[in-house]
Design a protein around this motif. Structure first.
Motif, PDB file in Angstrom:
ATOM      1  N   ALA A   1       0.831  -1.201   0.000  1.00 48.00           N
ATOM      2  CA  ALA A   1       0.000   0.000   0.000  1.00 48.00           C
ATOM      3  C   ALA A   1       0.865   1.250   0.000  1.00 48.00           C
ATOM      4  O   ALA A   1       2.028   1.225   0.400  1.00 48.00           O
ATOM      5  CB  ALA A   1      -0.919  -0.012   1.217  1.00 48.00           C
ATOM      6  N   VAL A   2       0.263   2.365  -0.445  1.00 49.95           N
ATOM      7  CA  VAL A   2       0.958   3.653  -0.428  1.00 49.95           C
ATOM      8  C   VAL A   2       1.075   4.094   1.028  1.00 49.95           C
ATOM      9  O   VAL A   2       0.073   4.242   1.729  1.00 49.95           O
ATOM     10  CB  VAL A   2       0.199   4.701  -1.251  1.00 49.95           C
ATOM     11  CG1 VAL A   2       0.912   6.046  -1.188  1.00 49.95           C
ATOM     12  CG2 VAL A   2       0.058   4.238  -2.689  1.00 49.95           C
TER      13      VAL A   2
ATOM     14  N   ALA B   1      -1.689  12.776   4.801  1.00 55.74           N
ATOM     15  CA  ALA B   1      -0.426  13.448   4.479  1.00 55.74           C
ATOM     16  C   ALA B   1      -0.422  13.966   3.049  1.00 55.74           C
ATOM     17  O   ALA B   1       0.096  15.058   2.769  1.00 55.74           O
ATOM     18  CB  ALA B   1       0.744  12.489   4.692  1.00 55.74           C
ATOM     19  N   ALA B   2      -1.011  13.218   2.119  1.00 58.71           N
ATOM     20  CA  ALA B   2      -1.063  13.652   0.723  1.00 58.71           C
ATOM     21  C   ALA B   2      -1.924  14.891   0.559  1.00 58.71           C
ATOM     22  O   ALA B   2      -1.597  15.808  -0.212  1.00 58.71           O
ATOM     23  CB  ALA B   2      -1.589  12.514  -0.157  1.00 58.71           C
ATOM     24  N   GLU B   3      -3.041  14.949   1.290  1.00 60.85           N
ATOM     25  CA  GLU B   3      -3.900  16.133   1.214  1.00 60.85           C
ATOM     26  C   GLU B   3      -3.204  17.355   1.795  1.00 60.85           C
ATOM     27  O   GLU B   3      -3.303  18.458   1.243  1.00 60.85           O
ATOM     28  CB  GLU B   3      -5.212  15.854   1.959  1.00 60.85           C
ATOM     29  CG  GLU B   3      -6.081  14.807   1.268  1.00 60.85           C
ATOM     30  CD  GLU B   3      -7.293  14.437   2.106  1.00 60.85           C
ATOM     31  OE1 GLU B   3      -7.424  15.000   3.228  1.00 60.85           O
ATOM     32  OE2 GLU B   3      -8.093  13.596   1.661  1.00 60.85           O
TER      33      GLU B   3
ATOM     34  N   PRO C   1      -4.515   5.172   5.608  1.00 62.48           N
ATOM     35  CA  PRO C   1      -5.222   6.390   6.070  1.00 62.48           C
ATOM     36  C   PRO C   1      -4.280   7.558   6.367  1.00 62.48           C
ATOM     37  O   PRO C   1      -4.552   8.693   5.997  1.00 62.48           O
ATOM     38  CB  PRO C   1      -5.937   5.912   7.341  1.00 62.48           C
ATOM     39  CG  PRO C   1      -6.116   4.438   7.140  1.00 62.48           C
ATOM     40  CD  PRO C   1      -4.938   3.981   6.368  1.00 62.48           C
ATOM     41  N   LEU C   2      -3.154   7.270   7.040  1.00 67.32           N
ATOM     42  CA  LEU C   2      -2.203   8.340   7.340  1.00 67.32           C
ATOM     43  C   LEU C   2      -1.598   8.910   6.066  1.00 67.32           C
ATOM     44  O   LEU C   2      -1.335  10.116   5.967  1.00 67.32           O
ATOM     45  CB  LEU C   2      -1.094   7.814   8.255  1.00 67.32           C
ATOM     46  CG  LEU C   2      -1.499   7.483   9.702  1.00 67.32           C
ATOM     47  CD1 LEU C   2      -0.323   6.892  10.455  1.00 67.32           C
ATOM     48  CD2 LEU C   2      -1.985   8.750  10.412  1.00 67.32           C
TER      49      LEU C   2
ATOM     50  N   ILE D   1       4.645   9.349   0.574  1.00 73.04           N
ATOM     51  CA  ILE D   1       4.170  10.729   0.404  1.00 73.04           C
ATOM     52  C   ILE D   1       5.277  11.719   0.731  1.00 73.04           C
ATOM     53  O   ILE D   1       5.466  12.730   0.038  1.00 73.04           O
ATOM     54  CB  ILE D   1       2.936  10.983   1.286  1.00 73.04           C
ATOM     55  CG1 ILE D   1       1.829   9.969   0.959  1.00 73.04           C
ATOM     56  CG2 ILE D   1       2.434  12.402   1.115  1.00 73.04           C
ATOM     57  CD1 ILE D   1       1.369  10.008  -0.476  1.00 73.04           C
ATOM     58  N   MET D   2       6.061  11.437   1.777  1.00 70.01           N
ATOM     59  CA  MET D   2       7.175  12.318   2.136  1.00 70.01           C
ATOM     60  C   MET D   2       8.211  12.365   1.022  1.00 70.01           C
ATOM     61  O   MET D   2       8.749  13.422   0.686  1.00 70.01           O
ATOM     62  CB  MET D   2       7.807  11.843   3.440  1.00 70.01           C
ATOM     63  CG  MET D   2       6.899  11.974   4.649  1.00 70.01           C
ATOM     64  SD  MET D   2       7.582  11.186   6.123  1.00 70.01           S
ATOM     65  CE  MET D   2       9.027  12.187   6.396  1.00 70.01           C
ATOM     66  N   LEU D   3       8.498  11.192   0.424  1.00 71.24           N
ATOM     67  CA  LEU D   3       9.439  11.155  -0.689  1.00 71.24           C
ATOM     68  C   LEU D   3       8.898  11.920  -1.890  1.00 71.24           C
ATOM     69  O   LEU D   3       9.626  12.661  -2.560  1.00 71.24           O
ATOM     70  CB  LEU D   3       9.723   9.697  -1.074  1.00 71.24           C
ATOM     71  CG  LEU D   3      10.639   9.471  -2.287  1.00 71.24           C
ATOM     72  CD1 LEU D   3      12.003  10.090  -2.057  1.00 71.24           C
ATOM     73  CD2 LEU D   3      10.763   7.989  -2.596  1.00 71.24           C
TER      74      LEU D   3
END
Length: 795
Positions: A635-636, A665-667, A660-661, A641-643
């Motif tokens: 899963a993503v 974080a992406a939003e 979920p986290l 997302i940080m990368l």
């Protein structure tokens, strides 16, 4: 605790040289032994068995007769030694008596005898009687040489006493006693010391030694200059000088190959032997060829290949009597599946490969691990691009091809057309005198499936497929994924040997112990023989699909091997980044002008990650470079997302969902995440995003033409051209081209446009106006002003 029984101890106990034991063990083991190597029970059994057979006696009578001969010989040897000792004792006693006699009766020519004779012949004078000087009696010691503990030094002590009493006797006239001269240490220091050897003398001495005795050194495939100098007992400067003569300019830390080192060593009169390096792979991975007597028949492995939507999975469904296609997104096979089915009492292993163009690597991998390829061709479509690719993969892998002409239930089916197309690719059907079996089938109705399976068994029988089940397992990773609850999961196809639960497995850069195995039906199994696909748990990380796996015995060495492979992979990755040189400087500058789209790929299985990586990077063009900076299964996650935020990348998920986290974080970071289930949609959207990054094309739009009729010089403003608009319209802030006699003499920008004293936004054809330019001053009457703008457009 097990007692260590070393090679040296075994040799000592058997009364043989250690080298003999080492040579004996080298015949039965690939691992070289040394004197200090501790032997295991199996190796000791080999040694004991060898020497037992070597000293074997035909009967017990012969053994006891030989033992009696040895006892008699030993007794005779002991008697001879005793007799020799007795003779030596008699000689020692005779020598002692002769010595005592020589001391008691002095020689008539000795100083003592001469002094006594002179005293006897001298006339006697009367003197007052004085007490005669007392003479110390000579002590004689008797040494029993027959005793075992004999102090031989007493003989020399006795001689020293006699000499001391003779030479140091007190004179009658009160003379002094002679003193023994003792050398002081201070006098020893004054002795001339040995001169220290100079560097030149040392080098000359070493060179002479080399000429007298040829030196032998060992060199691997490469060696540094400094290390070669050390082994040759020479200076680095000497070695570099020899290399310069050979036309090589090197430094002390640079590496040279074996051939160069050989030439340099010859200059130093040294012999070079190639150093044999035993790698970790050679120590733990068994790659020996199987004997024919060890081989047993195995089941055939069949791959189903063909163009997308030609019915490969449907044919396999008809064979397995299951419905797999319904579970695939869009009815397209997304990754490899391995299945087993029984036909006429014999098992067959099937591999299903995707037909989409993005999965080229999967098809190539499927062809390389199989024995027979079923090429599915739709009777209504005929040969298509991926069909041609599948034919090439099968030919390159050397597997037998069976053509299944599918969709025979359709009214537009034309099998003759398909067979005609096959001949264009050197696949001649049996019906036309060739050797390729073509079977018309219908996956929908099931017609022809039995004949297709019979053809598979026939080809397998002709190929005489065999493997050795009694050895460590070896095979290929068919697929791998990361399960959230169970960790890394790998689908392995055993090609030789037998895989057992608890075995240590090395697959590419992944290592681990098999904790559990399940077959294609989900049943838990403990062993998997040749041609059997299984899904295993226990690896430390997800391996790459297509990696070769091996079952090994030493876990510590296996982990060390994996670390070496990871390091090699990193070095290969670093080599991909090209360094800037004068030769490629322009290309690098051009590359820096390119826009770059970074992509992070997450998928459900490793094969899909590879397929997406290759397909996405192929979308690069001259202006936009697409680069997959990270690809993994699962899963993503928030780290993805940080990368993506740090590298300004988009995240592409294939058959996965974000955590979920990661969603939150992406939003917050405004990272673009796209989730797909069909690879077509993914590639189309990325291509559309690239079009937005392309540098737009431009074209010139001509607005109007004006002729300079008069030139005015206005204080504080500069030159102003009085113009007449010949055609079109002239707009303020237009770009302007000055044309004189049909030749462009300058480009400039309009800064003022007036009619009389009023500023104008535009002046139409047939009107007069005043135009001021930003930079150009060489204005003449009769010049033509062409006004235009640069417009961007997309195809």
């Amino acid at each position: 605790m097990m007692i260590k029984y070393r090679v040296s101890d075994v040799a000592k106990d058997f009364g043989v040289a250690g080298k003999e034991i080492i040579e004996l063990l080298s015949k039965f083991s690939d691992t070289p032994k040394k004197s200090a190597t501790a032997l295991v029970e199996d190796e000791l059994d080999i040694v004991f068995e060898y020497y037992t057979q070597k000293h074997n006696m035909e009967s017990l009578d012969a053994y006891f007769a030989e033992a009696e001969e040895r006892r008699v010989a030993k007794a005779e040897e002991k008697a001879a030694v005793a007799k020799q000792a007795e003779e030596e004792l008699k000689k020692a006693e005779a020598a002692k008596k002769a010595e005592e006699k020589a001391v008691a009766v002095p020689d008539e020519n000795s100083p003592i005898a001469v002094a006594l004779a002179a005293k006897a012949n001298a006339p006697k004078k009367e003197k007052p009687k004085q007490p005669a000087p007392a003479r110390a009696p000579i002590e004689r010691r008797t040494v029993d040489t027959r005793s075992v503990q004999t102090n031989i030094g007493n003989k020399y002590d006795e001689k020293f006493d006699v000499m001391a009493q003779t030479s140091n006797r007190v004179r009658g006239d009160g003379g002094a006693i002679k003193k023994q001269k003792i050398n002081q240490k201070s006098q020893q220091y004054k002795k001339p010391q040995r001169r220290r050897e100079t560097e030149a003398e040392r080098l000359n001495r070493i060179q002479m030694e080399r000429k007298q005795k040829q030196m032998t050194i060992t060199v691997g495939e490469t060696i540094t200059v400094s290390e070669l100098a050390t082994r040759l007992k020479a200076t680095v400067a000497e070695v570099i000088k020899k290399l310069m003569v050979l036309g090589m300019m090197v430094t002390a830390n640079e590496e040279i190959d074996f051939d160069t080192a050989f030439l340099v060593a010859e200059e130093f009169h040294a012999k070079v032997e190639r150093e044999v390096v035993v790698t970790i792979e050679e120590r733990i991975i068994d790659d020996h060829e199987d004997e024919d007597t060890d081989l047993s028949p195995r089941d055939p492995i069949v791959v189903v290949m063909g163009h997308v939507d030609h019915g490969k999975t449907s044919v396999l469904d008809a064979i397995r009597k299951t419905k797999v296609t319904d579970g695939e997104a869009g009815g397209i096979t997304q990754h490899i599946g391995a299945y087993r089915t029984k036909v006429q009492g014999q098992s067959i292993t099937f591999l299903d490969t995707p037909g989409h163009a993005a999965f080229t690597a999967m098809r190539a991998r499927g062809a390389q691990v199989t024995d027979i390829a079923i090429l599915v061709v739709a009777a209504d479509d005929g040969i298509m691009p991926q069909t041609i690719e599948a034919i090439n993969h099968a030919k390159a892998a050397g597997v037998s091809i069976i053509v299944a002409i599918n969709k025979m239930d359709k009214p537009t089916a034309n099998p003759d057309k398909v067979m005609q197309q096959l001949t264009e690719y050197e696949l001649v059907p049996e019906e036309w005198g060739g050797d390729v079996i073509c079977v018309p089938v219908s996956a929908l109705t099931g017609n022809g499936i039995d004949k297709l399976l019979e053809s598979v068994l026939l080809v397998a029988e002709i190929k005489e497929l065999k493997a050795n089940p009694d050895r460590a397992a070896k095979g290929t990773v068919i697929e791998a994924r990361l399960d959230k609850g169970r960790g890394p999961i790998a689908t392995l196809l055993v090609q030789n040997g037998t895989l057992k639960a608890g075995d240590i497995v090395v697959a590419g850069t992944a290592v681990g112990r098999v904790r559990a195995m399940v077959d294609d039906c989900g049943r838990k199994v403990t062993v998997a023989g040749p041609s059997v696909p299984v899904e295993i748990m226990g690896l430390a990380e997800v391996p790459t699909a297509g990696d070769v796996f091996n079952a090994v015995s030493d876990e510590r060495l296996a982990r060390e091997l994996v670390e070496q492979r990871k390091q090699s992979a990193k070095e290969e990755q670093f080599k991909m980044y090209q360094k800037v040189t004068l030769d490629n400087l322009f290309d690098q500058m051009h590359a820096n002008d390119m826009k770059e789209l970074n992509v992070i790929v997450k998928a459900d299985v490793q094969g899909s990650v590879e397929a997406l990586r290759q397909s996405i990077e192929k979308l690069s063009n001259e202006e936009v470079r697409v680069r997959v900076i990270h690809g993994a299964v699962g899963a993503v996650s928030e780290s993805d997302i940080m990368l993506a935020q740090a590298s300004k990348a988009i995240v592409v998920g294939f058959n996965v969902r974000p955590e979920p986290l990661a969603q939150v974080a992406a939003e917050q970071a405004e990272v673009d995440m796209r989730m797909y289930r069909i690879i077509y949609d993914c590639l189309d959207e990325i291509e559309a995003a690239m079009k937005g990054m392309l540098a737009p094309k431009t074209r010139e739009v001509l607005h109007g033409r004006a002729e300079v009729r008069q030139v005015y010089r206005i204080t504080g403003v500069g030159l102003v051209a009085g113009c007449y608009v010949l055609d079109g319209k002239v707009y303020r802030n237009d770009l302007l081209r000055i044309v004189r006699d049909g030749i462009i003499i300058g480009d400039d920008k309009m800064i003022s446009l007036k009619r009389f004293k009023d500023d104008q936004r535009e002046v139409a054809q047939g009107y007069e106006c005043g135009i001021g330019l930003e930079k150009f001053t060489d204005i003449q009457e009769g010049d033509i002003y062409e006004t235009y703008i640069i417009e961007e457009y997309r195809d």
